[in-house]
Write a protein that holds these residues in place. Structure first.
Motif, PDB file in Angstrom:
ATOM      1  N   PRO A 109      -2.711  12.027 -15.414  1.00  0.00           N
ATOM      2  CA  PRO A 109      -3.728  12.720 -14.602  1.00  0.00           C
ATOM      3  C   PRO A 109      -4.986  13.087 -15.396  1.00  0.00           C
ATOM      4  O   PRO A 109      -6.090  13.096 -14.849  1.00  0.00           O
ATOM      5  CB  PRO A 109      -3.005  13.978 -14.112  1.00  0.00           C
ATOM      6  N   ILE A 112      -7.184   9.919 -15.781  1.00  0.00           N
ATOM      7  CA  ILE A 112      -7.818   9.606 -14.496  1.00  0.00           C
ATOM      8  C   ILE A 112      -8.924  10.610 -14.184  1.00  0.00           C
ATOM      9  O   ILE A 112     -10.048  10.232 -13.834  1.00  0.00           O
ATOM     10  CB  ILE A 112      -6.762   9.562 -13.368  1.00  0.00           C
ATOM     11  N   THR A 113      -8.624  11.891 -14.322  1.00  0.00           N
ATOM     12  CA  THR A 113      -9.613  12.938 -14.022  1.00  0.00           C
ATOM     13  C   THR A 113     -10.843  12.807 -14.901  1.00  0.00           C
ATOM     14  O   THR A 113     -11.981  12.958 -14.429  1.00  0.00           O
ATOM     15  CB  THR A 113      -8.988  14.336 -14.180  1.00  0.00           C
ATOM     16  N   VAL A 116     -13.003   9.996 -13.650  1.00  0.00           N
ATOM     17  CA  VAL A 116     -13.644  10.384 -12.381  1.00  0.00           C
ATOM     18  C   VAL A 116     -14.794  11.363 -12.654  1.00  0.00           C
ATOM     19  O   VAL A 116     -15.879  11.236 -12.074  1.00  0.00           O
ATOM     20  CB  VAL A 116     -12.605  10.981 -11.411  1.00  0.00           C
ATOM     21  N   GLU A 117     -14.570  12.338 -13.531  1.00  0.00           N
ATOM     22  CA  GLU A 117     -15.612  13.314 -13.839  1.00  0.00           C
ATOM     23  C   GLU A 117     -16.822  12.647 -14.497  1.00  0.00           C
ATOM     24  O   GLU A 117     -17.964  12.970 -14.172  1.00  0.00           O
ATOM     25  CB  GLU A 117     -15.070  14.434 -14.733  1.00  0.00           C
ATOM     26  N   LYS A 120     -18.794  10.866 -11.879  1.00  0.00           N
ATOM     27  CA  LYS A 120     -19.631  11.780 -11.088  1.00  0.00           C
ATOM     28  C   LYS A 120     -20.966  12.029 -11.773  1.00  0.00           C
ATOM     29  O   LYS A 120     -21.995  12.153 -11.120  1.00  0.00           O
ATOM     30  CB  LYS A 120     -18.911  13.114 -10.872  1.00  0.00           C
ATOM     31  N   PRO A 128     -16.648   7.702  -8.156  1.00  0.00           N
ATOM     32  CA  PRO A 128     -15.480   8.556  -8.416  1.00  0.00           C
ATOM     33  C   PRO A 128     -14.278   8.203  -7.530  1.00  0.00           C
ATOM     34  O   PRO A 128     -13.153   8.105  -8.029  1.00  0.00           O
ATOM     35  CB  PRO A 128     -15.995   9.965  -8.124  1.00  0.00           C
ATOM     36  N   ARG A 129     -14.512   8.002  -6.253  1.00  0.00           N
ATOM     37  CA  ARG A 129     -13.410   7.663  -5.345  1.00  0.00           C
ATOM     38  C   ARG A 129     -12.812   6.292  -5.699  1.00  0.00           C
ATOM     39  O   ARG A 129     -11.605   6.119  -5.730  1.00  0.00           O
ATOM     40  CB  ARG A 129     -13.900   7.686  -3.891  1.00  0.00           C
ATOM     41  N   ASN A 132     -10.817   6.641  -8.952  1.00  0.00           N
ATOM     42  CA  ASN A 132      -9.600   7.412  -8.721  1.00  0.00           C
ATOM     43  C   ASN A 132      -8.511   6.535  -8.088  1.00  0.00           C
ATOM     44  O   ASN A 132      -7.368   6.529  -8.545  1.00  0.00           O
ATOM     45  CB  ASN A 132      -9.900   8.630  -7.850  1.00  0.00           C
ATOM     46  N   ASP A 136      -5.204   5.374 -10.108  1.00  0.00           N
ATOM     47  CA  ASP A 136      -3.924   5.825  -9.541  1.00  0.00           C
ATOM     48  C   ASP A 136      -2.963   4.645  -9.368  1.00  0.00           C
ATOM     49  O   ASP A 136      -1.777   4.746  -9.692  1.00  0.00           O
ATOM     50  CB  ASP A 136      -4.118   6.509  -8.188  1.00  0.00           C
TER      51      ASP A 136
END
Length: 144
Positions: A109, A112-113, A116-117, A120, A128-129, A132, A136
Motif C-alpha cells: 500500500p 502504491i500510495t 499516486v501522490e 497528483k 492517480p486513478r 492506483n 493494485d
C-alpha cells in the motif's frame, strides 16, 4: 506519528521524486538511467542528501529489472500500451512496481500510495486513478 517514521517517510518520498527525475530524463532522451544518474549527481549540491542512496537503489533496480517491470505494466495496463502512457506515469509505475516486487521493506500500500501522490503533483488529473488501478492489479498478482 513519531518524528522518526515521519522523517523516514518524507525522505523516501524525496528519494522517489529524485529517482523519477532521473528515470524521466533517461526515458525522454533514450539514455541508460545510470548515465543520466551520473550527470544528475554532478548537478546537485554537495554534500548529497542521505535519501539519495534510496534514489540510487530505485534507479538501479528499475534499470536492472526494466524488462520484467515493463512486461508486468504492459500486461496489467488495461487499454494502454507502455508507449502511450505519459512519461511521468510510466516511470512512476516502474518505480512502484520495482518496490512491489523487489523491496521487501516497503509495504505494497505504501508503494502504491506514494506513486499516486506523486502523480497528483506531477501528472494529469486522470493519472492517480489510472496508476492506483494498475498498481493494485500488479500487487494482487505479485502476492499470489
Amino acid at each position: 506519528m513519531a518524528e522518526g517514521p515521519k522523517k523516514e517517510r518524507l525522505a523516501r518520498r524525496k528519494a522517489r521524486k529524485r529517482a523519477l527525475d532521473v528515470l524521466f530524463e533517461a526515458d525522454l532522451r533514450d539514455l541508460p538511467p545510470g548515465q543520466v544518474l551520473l550527470t544528475y549527481l554532478d548537478r546537485i549540491a554537495r554534500p548529497h542528501p542521505e535519501h539519495l542512496e534510496y534514489s540510487k537503489t530505485l534507479i538501479d533496480g528499475v534499470a536492472k529489472n526494466l524488462d520484467r517491470i515493463d512486461e508486468l505494466i504492459a500486461s496489467y495496463a488495461e487499454g494502454w500500451t507502455i508507449d502511450r502512457m505519459p512519461t511521468v506515469d510510466r516511470n512512476l509505475a516502474r518505480i512502484a512496481v520495482y518496490e512491489l516486487l523487489y523491496e521487501a521493506d516497503v509495504d505494497d500500500p505504501v508503494a502504491i500510495t506514494e506513486a499516486v501522490e506523486l502523480a497528483k503533483e506531477m501528472s494529469t488529473d486522470d493519472s492517480p486513478r489510472f496508476l492506483n488501478g494498475l498498481l493494485d492489479r500488479i500487487a494482487a498478482f505479485a502476492t499470489r
